[in-house]
Structure formats: C-alpha cells, structure tokens
Design an enzyme around this catalytic site. Structure first.
Site, PDB file in Angstrom:
ATOM      1  N   ASP A 137      -4.697  -7.877   9.699  1.00  0.00           N
ATOM      2  CA  ASP A 137      -5.400  -7.636  10.958  1.00  0.00           C
ATOM      3  C   ASP A 137      -6.408  -6.515  10.729  1.00  0.00           C
ATOM      4  OD1 ASP A 137      -3.630  -5.411  11.085  1.00  0.00           O
ATOM      5  OD2 ASP A 137      -2.365  -6.345  12.607  1.00  0.00           O
ATOM      6  N   GLU A 183       8.179  -2.698   2.089  1.00  0.00           N
ATOM      7  CA  GLU A 183       7.716  -1.308   2.196  1.00  0.00           C
ATOM      8  C   GLU A 183       8.590  -0.300   1.437  1.00  0.00           C
ATOM      9  OE1 GLU A 183       7.281  -0.760   6.439  1.00  0.00           O
ATOM     10  OE2 GLU A 183       5.805  -2.358   6.588  1.00  0.00           O
ATOM     11  N   GLU A 193      -0.110  -9.834   6.183  1.00  0.00           N
ATOM     12  CA  GLU A 193      -0.084  -9.335   7.568  1.00  0.00           C
ATOM     13  C   GLU A 193      -1.478  -8.895   8.012  1.00  0.00           C
ATOM     14  OE1 GLU A 193       3.057  -6.439   8.174  1.00  0.00           O
ATOM     15  OE2 GLU A 193       4.417  -7.484   6.814  1.00  0.00           O
TER      16      GLU A 193
END
Ligand code: 9MR
Length: 451
Positions: free
Chosen positions: A264, A157, A262
């Site tokens: 979802d 990030e 990641e």
C-alpha cells in the site's frame, strides 16, 4: 467441513465465470488485473476481510485478483482465542471463497510478535513448553489447510530495522532457532506449501534486508525448508526505494521466490490529483520491479479499497493507500498496476498538464551512514525568480551541509532556499544544488515540492 469444501469447485467455477462477466469492475473495457498478471506468469493478490466478501467488495475481490490473503483471519489470536478452543470460521470462509473463484491463498501468519492470544502472551512458559506450543500451533493450522494454501508467511517480522533480531516472545525465549524450527514444522505438516519469511522495511537494500538475506542464505545452506521471502511494502507516497528491483533480484539469486505481500502507498489526506498521480507512479514501479524478475511470483495489495485499509487507524491524517477509493471506484493507482502488467491506461487520470517548474531529487553517492544528494529544478513553459525546495525525509535522514542553497531542517521537514546567485530559473533552464546528509537503516528518496 473439509469434504464439504472439496465439493465446491465445480459449481463455484461457474459462479466465478459469471462474476467475471458481471462484476462492475474498474471500467467495462478493462481487462481484470488477474488476467493481466496471469499473462506475465504472476499472481496479483489482495488482503481481505471475510465478512465483507459479498456485493461489490466480493465481486472485485473475486474478479480482479488471483490470490487472497486473510488480513487477520489466520492469526493465532483469531484462530485460538482461548487455549484449545478454535475458531476457524473466517479463515474457512476465505479459503472457500478463494476456491470458488479459482484463487490461490497466502496463509498469514504462523509466528509473529503481534496478535497472539492473551493466554499465550500472559502465560509463563519454560522454553521447552513454549517451543511445543508453537509446534502444536503450526502443525494444527497448517494441517487443517493442507493442500489448500499455496504459500504460508510462516515467520512474520523477525527483524529490527538495524538488522538485529526483534526482541519478542519467540526470540527472547527460544533464540533465533525458532525460525528454522517453525519452517521445518510447517513443511512437515504440508510439504507442498511454499514457506516464506515476511517483513517490512526490507524492500530496498538496507541493513534489515541484508539481515534477511543472510538468514535466508544460511537457512538454505543448512537445508531448512525456506521457499520465499515476502517484502511487505507498506510504503509512503513518493518513497519507493530505488534499489527495489535489485533487492528482489538478489533474493531470487539465492534460489527463493519473492512476493510483494502487503503493498500500500499512504499519503497525507486529503488526496489530490497530484498525490494520486504520484501514487499511480509508485504502484506502477513496485509492480514493474516484480514483473521484471522471474522469481517474483505475486504482488498482493494490503486491502484493495480505501474502505478496507489499516492505514487511517494507525497513521492519523494518512490514508487513501489502496488502488480503489472508498466507493469502489478505481483510482489512478489501479491503472498504475494495470499498465505495469501490460494493460491499458483507460481512465487513469493523467496528471494535470504542467507548464511548470519541477524538482527532482537524487542520491549521487552513499556510504556507511552518509550520503550526497542533489536536487535539480527545471522549468518548462514557466520560470522562477526565486525558489524554495521542500521535502519530508521518511527514514530519519538529516542534512549536514548544503551548497548552492541554504537548507534548514526541522524534524523530518527540509526546506532549501536559493542562494543569492541562483534564484532565477528561466523557461527551459535548470538549477542544481547539493547536500551531504546522514542516514541509517534506509535512505528512501523523498518527493520534492517547490514553494
Ligand atoms: O491489516 C491488519 C490490521 O487489521 C490489524 O489491526 C493489524 C494489527 O497489527 O495487522 C494488520 O496487518 C498487518 C500484517 O498482519 C503484518 N504486517 C503489517 C500489517 C499492517 O499492520
């Protein structure tokens, strides 16, 4: 500790095989996702919590997935809570479990703005001291697991949504050069591990993914060891970016691997069959986009069960973001993944039959900070005498002008009502209205409901 682990594989392969046969997997006849993925040359992974790796959770984590990512166990704050005093317990446990189940491990993460130990963040360091702390951290952790980690999220990030560098401990003190240094140090400690930069909101083509693209391109040009990019893909229901595959492809064309790291898809609770069907479509399109690009090597879900997901704690009122429910039963999303990997759709909970009118949103053109969109309302086996089309913008877009409808926007919520002349949509017919809007960062497509 290390040699003990090296002794594991023989016995554990047997255990792994037994688990595959006995796991109360999705459905007796379903081929495990890991086998479907393997047939496509891909890995399918999940984030895990070490303490949960027993019982049904362990059976599914071991039986369905070919790659594991420690959700928190390898972060700096976990492994070195006090300076010089290390706790590798959960990380070791996950690595041992993965080896016992013939799985790869994605190491996560070495350099981040979050979940750092307080001794580090509260300390006052010169840039030289901070650089050497970072080098020691990376060298210690990567060396410890040398040969056991397939891929590291070395840098996590680093960007803001507008594509500028995030102001954090690292950038503020070391400048953007910390990224190349971190990759170089990680490579020195384990030359065989694939080294990634991982970020969120970089799934589609937008300012942030452009910045990541330019960074990777320049690192490659300088000979810095960068092997891959991780697109986190924490998505909102109905908002898979339309440019996902194109974006994966452009990174692949730079000569790096891509992983969905990641995934979802969160929804407003309570879940219902319509939302779960949309979620199935969303998981399907993300996995299909990866499957379509050779260098997209891994799709990892961020928790495979709604019983182990970060979403409800972070977004109150939202949840149900993973492919299994809280009781470890596969949701339609599970079959969205399976079918994108060539598996069957058994028990997939097809959406309710629709003698209905539906609305489809599309962006017909997009420039700098503006776009033109349209919504088409179509009826089949039903008709309308008036209509309202409602949606929620997911990335701060605003309607500036509309035609063939009256649109109002309050916050992120948009409601467009028919004009005096187009309220009627006959069975088999359709009506389209259009609008101009503004956007920045990204312009994901929302789901429209009719009310
Ligand atoms: O899943 C992780 C959750 O348990 C932690 O509380 C959280 C702290 O920020 O981090 C979660 O994982 C994050 C991941 O490491 C990086 N990308 C975003 C993930 C969700 O926050």
């Amino acid at each position: 500790m290390r040699s003990l682990r090296i002794g594991l594989p023989l016995a554990s392969l047997v255990t792994g095989a037994a688990l595959l046969l006995t796991a109360p997997a999705a459905h007796a006849a379903d081929t495990p996702l890991r086998d479907l993925a393997a047939a496509k040359g891909k890995l399918i992974g999940t984030a895990v919590t070490g303490s949960k790796l027993t019982g049904t959770y362990g059976d599914l984590a071991g039986g369905q997935f070919s790659s594991l990512t420690p959700g928190n166990a390898m972060k700096w704050g976990t492994v070195e809570p006090t300076r010089g005093s290390f706790n590798w317990t959960e990380a070791d446990q996950i690595v041992a479990f993965a080896q016992a189940h013939n799985q790869k491990v994605r190491g996560h993460t070495l350099v981040w703005h979050n979940q750092n130990p307080s001794w580090l963040t509260n300390g006052s360091w010169t840039p030289a001291q901070l650089g050497s702390l970072l080098q020691n951290h990376i060298t210690t952790e990567v060396s410890r697991y040398k040969g056991e980690i397939a891929a590291w999220d070395v840098v996590n990030e680093p960007f803001n949504d507008d594509g500028t560098y995030r102001s954090d401990l690292w950038y503020d003190n070391l400048g953007s050069g910390y990224i190349a240094n971190a990759l170089t140090w990680a490579h020195a400690a384990d030359p065989d591990a694939k080294l990634y930069i991982n970020d969120y909101n970089v799934e589609g083509v937008n300012a942030k993914s452009d910045a990541l693209y330019n960074l990777v391109k320049s690192l490659k040009a300088q000979g810095v060891p960068i092997d891959g990019v991780g697109l986190q893909a924490h998505l909102i229901l109905g908002q898979v970016p339309s440019t996902l595959q194109q974006n994966i492809q452009r990174f692949a064309d730079l000569g790096v691997d891509v992983a969905i790291t990641e995934l979802d898809v969160r929804m407003q609770l309570p879940a219902d069959s319509t939302k779960l069907a949309q979620q199935k479509a969303d998981f399907n399109s993300v996995v299909a986009a990866c499957a379509a690009v050779t260098r997209c090597v891994n799709v990892t879900v961020w928790g495979f069960t709604d019983a182990d997901s970060w979403v409800p704690g972070t977004f109150p009122g939202y949840g149900a973001a993973t492919p299994y429910d809280e009781n470890y039963q596969p949701k339609p999303a599970y079959y969205g993944i399976a079918t994108a990997l060539g598996g069957s759709d058994s028990g997939g909970g097809t959406p309710p039959p629709t003698g209905a009118c539906t609305a489809a949103y599309s962006v017909s053109s997009q420039w700098n900070t503006g776009f033109t969109g349209q919504v088409t309302i179509s009826c089949s086996g039903a008709s309308l005498s008036s209509w309202k089309a409602n949606w929620t913008f997911g990335a701060g877009q605003r309607i500036t002008q509309a035609w063939n409808a009256t649109c109002t926007q309050s916050g992120t919520a948009v409601s467009c009502a028919n004009a005096s002349y187009n309220g009627s949509v006959p069975d088999g017919g359709s009506v389209t209205f259009g609008f101009n809007g503004s956007w920045s960062g990204s312009n994901p497509v929302p789901t429209v409901t009719l009310g």
